[in-house]
Design an enzyme around this catalytic site. Structure first.
Site, PDB file in Angstrom:
ATOM      1  N   ARG A 179       1.022  -1.208  -0.070  1.00  0.00           N
ATOM      2  CA  ARG A 179       0.059   0.007   0.074  1.00  0.00           C
ATOM      3  C   ARG A 179       0.794   1.218  -0.029  1.00  0.00           C
ATOM      4  O   ARG A 179       0.443   2.315  -0.288  1.00  0.00           O
ATOM      5  CB  ARG A 179      -1.008  -0.086   1.188  1.00  0.00           C
ATOM      6  CG  ARG A 179      -0.126  -0.007   2.744  1.00  0.00           C
ATOM      7  CD  ARG A 179      -1.245   0.363   3.652  1.00  0.00           C
ATOM      8  NE  ARG A 179      -0.626   0.209   4.865  1.00  0.00           N
ATOM      9  CZ  ARG A 179      -0.981   0.807   5.937  1.00  0.00           C
ATOM     10  NH1 ARG A 179      -1.835   1.495   6.163  1.00  0.00           N
ATOM     11  NH2 ARG A 179      -0.385   0.644   7.257  1.00  0.00           N
TER      12      ARG A 179
ATOM     13  N   GLU B 196     -18.232   4.848  -1.002  1.00  0.00           N
ATOM     14  CA  GLU B 196     -17.591   4.156  -1.832  1.00  0.00           C
ATOM     15  C   GLU B 196     -18.230   3.958  -3.380  1.00  0.00           C
ATOM     16  O   GLU B 196     -17.788   4.163  -4.367  1.00  0.00           O
ATOM     17  CB  GLU B 196     -17.071   2.666  -1.249  1.00  0.00           C
ATOM     18  CG  GLU B 196     -15.981   2.799  -0.395  1.00  0.00           C
ATOM     19  CD  GLU B 196     -16.605   3.243   1.167  1.00  0.00           C
ATOM     20  OE1 GLU B 196     -15.888   3.215   1.961  1.00  0.00           O
ATOM     21  OE2 GLU B 196     -17.713   3.083   1.275  1.00  0.00           O
TER      22      GLU B 196
END
Length: 311
Positions: free
Chosen positions: A10, A58
């Protein structure tokens, strides 16, 4: 012996996006109120005018990304895998996949190694979900080098791409001068004659360790890094099948992920037995990431025992 360098993919994602943003003015990054966790905050700091925080919404973020892609920009929609593939599945399918738009999805915090956040956030089903969407490319890098390369490759690819990144720092294994990343082309890390391990993502480095341990016991086991789950490298699978036994290893459910994809390929053209190593048909639980990986048999010791028994 020096300690192996470890970096969470990440982190690599955030750094790769920033480098991409410097080189390409059409890159736009969206996030769902998780910039600090997904590491897109690095891009946000460098290019605030090209970073959009969509809030904890989202589904809306995916449709915004879809709209932006129609203007000639290249959006990278970023959030946890559970929310990208799970919560926003309908929008990814209908607004991105169906019209085959040029949207890149950066899904961080995938798999069991999310740790203490528990089963609600440990997404072990995302690859399976994304595999069902026609035309969706799925990339699951094994380390920092590969994660950066996959972001660059995703940008160059015309069409939807799902990229899977982890929270836990993992060993850097691809820092070789001849390393080359190509969508749909697996990388053979070790040759073997008794069996072949096909691994993806976090467990790849552990699988290399397993192969080395087995070599000392007289067993020749190859290791293939299958960084692209879709389209899967059918030639690499066929070559692995020649050893007669394939072991797939993934930080994902054994249902519908790498194991499922390899089994489908072997059933169609190969002649090999396949052992799927991954998360069984269960949910995860809260706990330290390293301990969870060990409990669910995805550390070197757990993989070693399964591979040794199989071959």
């Amino acid at each position: 012996m020096s300690e192996v360098k470890k970096i969470a993919t990440r982190e690599s994602y955030g750094n790769a996006l920033t480098a991409l943003g410097e080189a390409h003015k059409d890159v736009v990054v969206l996030d769902a109120d998780l910039a600090a966790a997904t590491k897109t905050g690095v891009f946000q700091k460098a290019f605030p005018e090209r970073h959009i925080d969509c809030g904890i919404a989202e589904c809306n973020m995916m449709t915004v990304a879809a709209g932006i892609s129609t203007t000639g920009k290249v959006p990278f929609a970023s959030t946890f895998a559970m929310f990208a593939a799970g919560r926003a599945f309908e929008q990814v399918r209908n607004s991105i996949g169906y019209p085959h738009l040029n949207v890149k999805i950066g899904a961080t915090h995938a798999g069991i190694s999310v740790g203490e956040d528990g089963a609600s956030h440990q997404c072990n089903e995302d690859i399976a979900l994304m595999r069902t969407i026609p035309g969706m490319v799925i990339l699951n890098p094994a380390d920092d080098v590969e994660a950066k390369a996959c972001v660059e490759a995703a940008y160059k690819h015309e069409g939807p791409v799902y990229m899977r990144f982890g929270r836990l720092a993992v060993p850097v294994i691809n820092d070789q001068p001849d390393y080359k990343f190509e969508i749909g082309k697996a990388i053979t890390l070790r040759e073997g004659t008794d069996a072949t391990i096909i691994a993806t993502g976090l467990p790849v480095s552990a699988c290399l360790e397993v192969a080395e341990r087995l070599e000392k016991e007289g067993k020749s086991v190859g290791v293939i890094n299958m960084h692209t789950i879709k389209p899967i490298d059918l030639e690499a699978v066929a070559e692995a099948a020649k050893t007669g036994k394939i072991i797939t290893v993934e930080e994902h459910s054994i249902i519908g992920g790498l194991g499922g994809a390899v089994c489908e390929a072997v059933a169609a053209s190969g002649d090999a037995k396949v052992l799927r190593v991954g998360i069984e048909d269960v949910f995860g639980e809260s706990g330290p990431a390293v301990e969870l990986i060990k409990k669910y048999g995805l550390d070197a010791d757990g993989i070693y025992e399964k591979v040794k028994a199989f071959i």
